[in-house]
Scaffold this motif. Structure first.
Motif, PDB file in Angstrom:
ATOM      1  N   UNK A  38       0.854  -1.187   0.000  1.00 43.48           N
ATOM      2  CA  UNK A  38       0.000   0.000   0.000  1.00 43.48           C
ATOM      3  C   UNK A  38       0.891   1.240   0.000  1.00 43.48           C
ATOM      4  N   UNK A  39       0.496   2.231  -0.774  1.00 40.01           N
ATOM      5  CA  UNK A  39       1.219   3.499  -0.852  1.00 40.01           C
ATOM      6  C   UNK A  39       0.241   4.616  -0.509  1.00 40.01           C
ATOM      7  N   UNK A  40       0.605   5.407   0.507  1.00 39.18           N
ATOM      8  CA  UNK A  40      -0.277   6.500   0.906  1.00 39.18           C
ATOM      9  C   UNK A  40       0.519   7.792   1.013  1.00 39.18           C
ATOM     10  N   UNK A  41      -0.170   8.894   0.713  1.00 44.64           N
ATOM     11  CA  UNK A  41       0.431  10.223   0.820  1.00 44.64           C
ATOM     12  C   UNK A  41      -0.676  11.190   1.209  1.00 44.64           C
ATOM     13  N   UNK A  42      -0.294  12.266   1.872  1.00 42.29           N
ATOM     14  CA  UNK A  42      -1.269  13.272   2.292  1.00 42.29           C
ATOM     15  C   UNK A  42      -1.836  13.969   1.056  1.00 42.29           C
ATOM     16  N   UNK A  43      -3.149  14.040   0.994  1.00 40.43           N
ATOM     17  CA  UNK A  43      -3.797  14.699  -0.130  1.00 40.43           C
ATOM     18  C   UNK A  43      -3.969  13.815  -1.347  1.00 40.43           C
ATOM     19  N   UNK A  44      -3.530  12.570  -1.291  1.00 36.25           N
ATOM     20  CA  UNK A  44      -3.636  11.630  -2.407  1.00 36.25           C
ATOM     21  C   UNK A  44      -4.250  10.350  -1.857  1.00 36.25           C
ATOM     22  N   UNK A  45      -5.102   9.719  -2.630  1.00 39.52           N
ATOM     23  CA  UNK A  45      -5.734   8.488  -2.142  1.00 39.52           C
ATOM     24  C   UNK A  45      -4.709   7.357  -2.011  1.00 39.52           C
ATOM     25  N   UNK A  46      -4.962   6.441  -1.094  1.00 32.04           N
ATOM     26  CA  UNK A  46      -4.084   5.288  -0.893  1.00 32.04           C
ATOM     27  C   UNK A  46      -4.208   4.346  -2.082  1.00 32.04           C
ATOM     28  N   UNK A  47      -3.069   3.901  -2.574  1.00 29.55           N
ATOM     29  CA  UNK A  47      -3.025   2.998  -3.722  1.00 29.55           C
ATOM     30  C   UNK A  47      -2.568   1.635  -3.218  1.00 29.55           C
ATOM     31  N   UNK A  48      -3.244   0.582  -3.666  1.00 27.92           N
ATOM     32  CA  UNK A  48      -2.953  -0.771  -3.202  1.00 27.92           C
ATOM     33  C   UNK A  48      -2.579  -1.657  -4.382  1.00 27.92           C
ATOM     34  N   UNK A  49      -1.574  -2.510  -4.186  1.00 32.86           N
ATOM     35  CA  UNK A  49      -1.165  -3.447  -5.238  1.00 32.86           C
ATOM     36  C   UNK A  49      -2.091  -4.657  -5.238  1.00 32.86           C
ATOM     37  N   UNK A  50      -1.930  -5.489  -6.253  1.00 32.88           N
ATOM     38  CA  UNK A  50      -2.603  -6.786  -6.240  1.00 32.88           C
ATOM     39  C   UNK A  50      -1.982  -7.616  -5.126  1.00 32.88           C
ATOM     40  N   UNK A  51      -2.740  -8.557  -4.625  1.00 28.98           N
ATOM     41  CA  UNK A  51      -2.160  -9.422  -3.577  1.00 28.98           C
ATOM     42  C   UNK A  51      -1.266 -10.462  -4.229  1.00 28.98           C
ATOM     43  N   UNK A  52      -0.305 -10.941  -3.477  1.00 30.53           N
ATOM     44  CA  UNK A  52       0.612 -11.965  -3.962  1.00 30.53           C
ATOM     45  C   UNK A  52       0.916 -12.933  -2.822  1.00 30.53           C
ATOM     46  N   UNK A  53       1.280 -14.150  -3.193  1.00 31.05           N
ATOM     47  CA  UNK A  53       1.514 -15.211  -2.203  1.00 31.05           C
ATOM     48  C   UNK A  53       3.003 -15.460  -2.028  1.00 31.05           C
ATOM     49  N   UNK A  54       3.411 -15.588  -0.783  1.00 27.41           N
ATOM     50  CA  UNK A  54       4.772 -15.978  -0.428  1.00 27.41           C
ATOM     51  C   UNK A  54       4.664 -17.366   0.197  1.00 27.41           C
ATOM     52  N   UNK A  55       5.481 -18.307  -0.295  1.00 31.80           N
ATOM     53  CA  UNK A  55       5.335 -19.681   0.173  1.00 31.80           C
ATOM     54  C   UNK A  55       6.607 -20.251   0.807  1.00 31.80           C
ATOM     55  N   UNK A  56       7.544 -19.434   1.198  1.00 36.23           N
ATOM     56  CA  UNK A  56       8.752 -19.988   1.810  1.00 36.23           C
ATOM     57  C   UNK A  56       8.756 -19.776   3.312  1.00 36.23           C
TER      58      UNK A  56
END
Length: 166
Positions: free
Chosen positions: A148-166
């Motif tokens: 997730x990327x957030x900044x003041x005055x800008x909406x929060x942007x979220x990536x697609x989810x991804x799986x970690x299996x180790x």
């Protein structure tokens, strides 16, 4: 008393003269020896060293091009073998003023059925727009993640989810 001072002065001058002559003799011998060895010996051997460089791919190939309003993910196919690369383009709502932003790596919690903060990082820039990049490392904690990327005055942007299996 004048004769005793003259005797001391004469003996001191004689010692100084002896030291000067000894130093002069030593310096002459050293210079003569250096000149003899330089004239007598062959020139020193020259070693040639060849340097080579190999081109290595940079992080540009690890993550796709960044676009405003999106977080793109890249990096090794297996996030356990290297850092994840998250990129985005931030547009400043007020160009010329500083923009402070924060990255968050969130992990899905099956128990609470919500995204929980796993890692955070903060940074900033001044300008109209900036391509921003973050390289979090996930150390052997399997599960579902998103950035997730957030900044003041800008909406929060979220990536697609991804799986970690180790």
């Amino acid at each position: 008393m004048a004769s005793r001072s003259a005797a001391v002065l004469a003996s001191g001058t004689a010692n100084a003269a002896k030291l000067f002559v000894a130093a002069l003799a030593f310096t002459s011998a050293y210079i003569g020896f250096s000149a003899y060895s330089a004239a007598d010996g062959a020139p020193p051997a020259v070693k040639t060293i060849t340097l080579s460089a190999r081109e290595t791919p940079v992080a540009e190939e690890l993550a796709p091009a960044a676009r405003p309003g999106e977080v793109t993910l890249g990096g090794p196919a297996d996030t356990c073998s290297g850092p994840l690369v998250a990129r985005s383009v931030l547009l400043s709502p007020e160009p010329g003023r500083s923009v402070h932003y924060g990255w968050k790596l969130a992990r899905w919690s099956p128990a609470t059925k919500s995204w929980r903060t796993y890692l955070v990082d903060y940074d900033g820039f001044v300008g109209a727009e900036q391509t921003v990049e973050w390289r979090p490392e996930i150390s052997g904690d399997p599960g579902w993640y998103r950035v997730e990327l957030s900044a003041k005055g800008v909406r929060t942007v979220t990536s697609d989810r991804f799986r970690v299996s180790c």
